[in-house]
Design a protein around this motif. Structure first.
Motif, PDB file in Angstrom:
ATOM      1  N   SER A 103     -40.375  29.513 -49.316  1.00 18.61           N
ATOM      2  CA  SER A 103     -39.625  28.458 -49.983  1.00 18.61           C
ATOM      3  C   SER A 103     -38.144  28.573 -49.616  1.00 18.61           C
ATOM      4  O   SER A 103     -37.699  29.575 -49.042  1.00 18.61           O
ATOM      5  N   ASN A 104     -37.372  27.540 -49.987  1.00 21.67           N
ATOM      6  CA  ASN A 104     -35.930  27.570 -49.700  1.00 21.67           C
ATOM      7  C   ASN A 104     -35.257  28.764 -50.382  1.00 21.67           C
ATOM      8  O   ASN A 104     -34.359  29.406 -49.825  1.00 21.67           O
ATOM      9  N   LYS A 105     -35.684  29.048 -51.614  1.00 22.32           N
ATOM     10  CA  LYS A 105     -35.102  30.169 -52.349  1.00 22.32           C
ATOM     11  C   LYS A 105     -35.393  31.483 -51.650  1.00 22.32           C
ATOM     12  O   LYS A 105     -34.525  32.369 -51.563  1.00 22.32           O
ATOM     13  N   GLU A 106     -36.602  31.634 -51.121  1.00 25.22           N
ATOM     14  CA  GLU A 106     -36.972  32.861 -50.417  1.00 25.22           C
ATOM     15  C   GLU A 106     -36.196  32.995 -49.101  1.00 25.22           C
ATOM     16  O   GLU A 106     -35.816  34.099 -48.699  1.00 25.22           O
ATOM     17  N   VAL A 107     -35.952  31.873 -48.430  1.00 25.21           N
ATOM     18  CA  VAL A 107     -35.163  31.902 -47.178  1.00 25.21           C
ATOM     19  C   VAL A 107     -33.741  32.349 -47.476  1.00 25.21           C
ATOM     20  O   VAL A 107     -33.165  33.189 -46.765  1.00 25.21           O
ATOM     21  N   VAL A 108     -33.152  31.783 -48.525  1.00 24.08           N
ATOM     22  CA  VAL A 108     -31.790  32.167 -48.908  1.00 24.08           C
ATOM     23  C   VAL A 108     -31.738  33.646 -49.263  1.00 24.08           C
ATOM     24  O   VAL A 108     -30.811  34.368 -48.861  1.00 24.08           O
ATOM     25  N   GLU A 109     -32.739  34.129 -49.998  1.00 20.93           N
ATOM     26  CA  GLU A 109     -32.761  35.544 -50.372  1.00 20.93           C
ATOM     27  C   GLU A 109     -32.923  36.436 -49.129  1.00 20.93           C
ATOM     28  O   GLU A 109     -32.327  37.515 -49.042  1.00 20.93           O
ATOM     29  N   ALA A 110     -33.717  35.990 -48.148  1.00 25.05           N
ATOM     30  CA  ALA A 110     -33.905  36.756 -46.903  1.00 25.05           C
ATOM     31  C   ALA A 110     -32.594  36.837 -46.120  1.00 25.05           C
ATOM     32  O   ALA A 110     -32.255  37.876 -45.533  1.00 25.05           O
ATOM     33  N   ILE A 111     -31.827  35.731 -46.116  1.00 24.55           N
ATOM     34  CA  ILE A 111     -30.527  35.719 -45.423  1.00 24.55           C
ATOM     35  C   ILE A 111     -29.568  36.693 -46.111  1.00 24.55           C
ATOM     36  O   ILE A 111     -28.834  37.453 -45.462  1.00 24.55           O
ATOM     37  N   LYS A 112     -29.574  36.670 -47.468  1.00 24.80           N
ATOM     38  CA  LYS A 112     -28.697  37.585 -48.212  1.00 24.80           C
ATOM     39  C   LYS A 112     -29.079  39.041 -47.961  1.00 24.80           C
ATOM     40  O   LYS A 112     -28.211  39.900 -47.804  1.00 24.80           O
ATOM     41  N   GLU A 113     -30.367  39.317 -47.924  1.00 24.56           N
ATOM     42  CA  GLU A 113     -30.827  40.686 -47.662  1.00 24.56           C
ATOM     43  C   GLU A 113     -30.432  41.120 -46.249  1.00 24.56           C
ATOM     44  O   GLU A 113     -30.056  42.275 -46.024  1.00 24.56           O
ATOM     45  N   ASN A 114     -30.514  40.194 -45.310  1.00 27.88           N
ATOM     46  CA  ASN A 114     -30.097  40.502 -43.938  1.00 27.88           C
ATOM     47  C   ASN A 114     -28.613  40.861 -43.888  1.00 27.88           C
ATOM     48  O   ASN A 114     -28.199  41.764 -43.176  1.00 27.88           O
ATOM     49  N   LYS A 115     -27.810  40.146 -44.684  1.00 29.78           N
ATOM     50  CA  LYS A 115     -26.372  40.420 -44.753  1.00 29.78           C
ATOM     51  C   LYS A 115     -26.112  41.761 -45.418  1.00 29.78           C
ATOM     52  O   LYS A 115     -25.236  42.525 -44.984  1.00 29.78           O
ATOM     53  N   ARG A 116     -26.869  42.062 -46.491  1.00 25.02           N
ATOM     54  CA  ARG A 116     -26.709  43.350 -47.156  1.00 25.02           C
ATOM     55  C   ARG A 116     -27.079  44.500 -46.213  1.00 25.02           C
ATOM     56  O   ARG A 116     -26.427  45.556 -46.213  1.00 25.02           O
ATOM     57  N   ARG A 117     -28.109  44.283 -45.404  1.00 19.38           N
ATOM     58  CA  ARG A 117     -28.506  45.304 -44.433  1.00 19.38           C
ATOM     59  C   ARG A 117     -27.385  45.530 -43.407  1.00 19.38           C
ATOM     60  O   ARG A 117     -27.105  46.648 -42.999  1.00 19.38           O
ATOM     61  N   GLU A 118     -26.729  44.457 -43.002  1.00 21.49           N
ATOM     62  CA  GLU A 118     -25.598  44.574 -42.058  1.00 21.49           C
ATOM     63  C   GLU A 118     -24.462  45.400 -42.662  1.00 21.49           C
ATOM     64  O   GLU A 118     -23.902  46.262 -41.997  1.00 21.49           O
ATOM     65  N   LEU A 119     -24.152  45.154 -43.932  1.00 19.12           N
ATOM     66  CA  LEU A 119     -23.075  45.905 -44.583  1.00 19.12           C
ATOM     67  C   LEU A 119     -23.441  47.377 -44.707  1.00 19.12           C
ATOM     68  O   LEU A 119     -22.593  48.257 -44.527  1.00 19.12           O
ATOM     69  N   ARG A 120     -24.714  47.663 -45.023  1.00 25.44           N
ATOM     70  CA  ARG A 120     -25.143  49.059 -45.115  1.00 25.44           C
ATOM     71  C   ARG A 120     -25.027  49.750 -43.764  1.00 25.44           C
ATOM     72  O   ARG A 120     -24.606  50.908 -43.669  1.00 25.44           O
ATOM     73  N   ASN A 121     -25.406  49.036 -42.708  1.00 32.56           N
ATOM     74  CA  ASN A 121     -25.304  49.620 -41.369  1.00 32.56           C
ATOM     75  C   ASN A 121     -23.846  49.868 -40.966  1.00 32.56           C
ATOM     76  O   ASN A 121     -23.513  50.894 -40.366  1.00 32.56           O
ATOM     77  N   LEU A 122     -22.977  48.915 -41.314  1.00 30.85           N
ATOM     78  CA  LEU A 122     -21.548  49.089 -41.012  1.00 30.85           C
ATOM     79  C   LEU A 122     -20.989  50.297 -41.754  1.00 30.85           C
ATOM     80  O   LEU A 122     -20.206  51.085 -41.196  1.00 30.85           O
ATOM     81  N   ASN A 123     -21.397  50.471 -43.013  1.00 29.88           N
ATOM     82  CA  ASN A 123     -20.938  51.626 -43.790  1.00 29.88           C
ATOM     83  C   ASN A 123     -21.466  52.938 -43.220  1.00 29.88           C
ATOM     84  O   ASN A 123     -20.782  53.958 -43.248  1.00 29.88           O
ATOM     85  N   PHE A 124     -22.688  52.891 -42.680  1.00 29.64           N
ATOM     86  CA  PHE A 124     -23.263  54.090 -42.081  1.00 29.64           C
ATOM     87  C   PHE A 124     -22.469  54.526 -40.853  1.00 29.64           C
ATOM     88  O   PHE A 124     -22.206  55.720 -40.655  1.00 29.64           O
ATOM     89  N   PHE A 125     -22.068  53.561 -40.007  1.00 31.52           N
ATOM     90  CA  PHE A 125     -21.364  53.894 -38.768  1.00 31.52           C
ATOM     91  C   PHE A 125     -19.852  54.052 -38.966  1.00 31.52           C
ATOM     92  O   PHE A 125     -19.161  54.455 -38.038  1.00 31.52           O
TER      93      PHE A 125
END
Length: 309
Positions: A103-125
């Protein structure tokens, strides 16, 4: 606290903020008079065309809980790629973050999770990015302060020794001075008054230079067939070369106590001149005592303790 001691906004407006981040960081340490290496965090935001090639995007402070206390950090926000940005994206993110059944809500949540994963990776490096920045800052610092930084100065000294390739017995600071002077050697070639000044700067010796005619007492001609040019063809007597020699007179204020020191100075003078005059000139070095000599009978040997000029 940095924010209480200094105006961070004013630091960001410092003209060095337009330079590369390493130069700005060295200037920041000078202004703050602090060793910032243990409180530095580098936050690489990725290459951004909107940054207009400006390396420093922002400077801020951050407080983190460290061992039951808060520690202040200085954060440099840079428009550079992190290690994370330079690795293949497939290592951290799926090729597709949505499916047709979402659904649209699930797509938006997947995009947000992808962004959160990017921030975690940036913090790791981030610690690795900070360490790499510190190392590049040290290299830049050696380039900026190669005459004052001990390691850079030693490297420059070895380079100067290798380029000059001469057995000069002079202090490092004098060798640097000679090296930089010889970088403009085309302006010194055969310029005797300027060379005199150079020798005084490098060796602390007052000298006078002059050209002297080159006279061949022996006939310089080889055998030509069965005849010896100059003997069989009537060319007898001394022959003057078209190229003069150089005579150097070292001016001394007092008598020489250490003869080895005099020999060292003579050798140094000849080596320096070898860089600045044409190679087929012969160099003669003499010395002249300008000070007053006292001669006491029975205490000195004529010709040994007393110089006859």
């Amino acid at each position: 606290m940095l924010e209480e001691e200094f105006d961070i906004d004013a630091l960001k407006r410092n003209e060095t903020a337009d330079f590369v981040a390493e130069v700005f960081y060295e200037e920041l340490k000078f202004i703050l008079n602090k060793d910032l290496d243990q409180m530095l965090i580098v936050e690489n935001n990725g290459m951004n065309s909107r940054a207009l090639s400006k390396d420093i995007l922002d400077v801020s402070t951050l407080y983190k809980s460290i061992s039951s206390k808060y520690k202040e950090f200085l954060v440099l926000h840079l428009s550079r790629n992190s290690i994370y940005h330079q690795l293949p994206e497939i290592l951290f993110h799926p090729l597709v973050i949505s499916t047709p059944s979402m659904s649209n809500k699930e797509v938006v949540e997947a995009i947000k999770e992808n962004k959160r994963r990017e921030l975690r990776n940036l913090n790791f490096f981030q610690p690795f990015d900070t360490d790499l920045f510190n190392e590049s800052s040290k290299i830049i610092n050696r380039h900026l302060n190669f005459l004052t930084d001990d390691d850079a100065s030693e490297n420059l000294f070895k380079i100067a020794q290798k380029i000059l390739d001469a057995k000069l017995d002079i202090p490092k600071v004098k060798l640097f001075k000679l090296f930089f002077k010889l970088c403009n050697s085309e302006q010194l070639k055969e310029n005797l008054p300027v060379i005199e000044d150079l020798i005084y700067e490098v060796l602390d010796l007052k000298v006078t230079l002059k050209y002297t005619p080159k006279i061949f007492n022996k006939i310089p001609f080889n055998t030509l067939g069965n005849g010896l040019l100059g003997i069989d063809f009537g060319l007898h007597g001394n022959v003057q070369s078209e190229v003069d020699d150089i005579t150097v007179c070292i001016l001394l204020n007092e008598s020489v106590e250490d003869y080895n020191e005099l020999l060292k100075n003579i050798n140094n003078v000849k080596i320096i001149l070898s860089f600045l005059i044409i190679s087929n000139r012969e160099i003669f070095v003499t010395y002249h005592l300008t000070g007053k000599l006292d001669f006491t009978l029975n205490n000195k040997y004529l010709g040994y303790d007393t110089y006859l000029n």
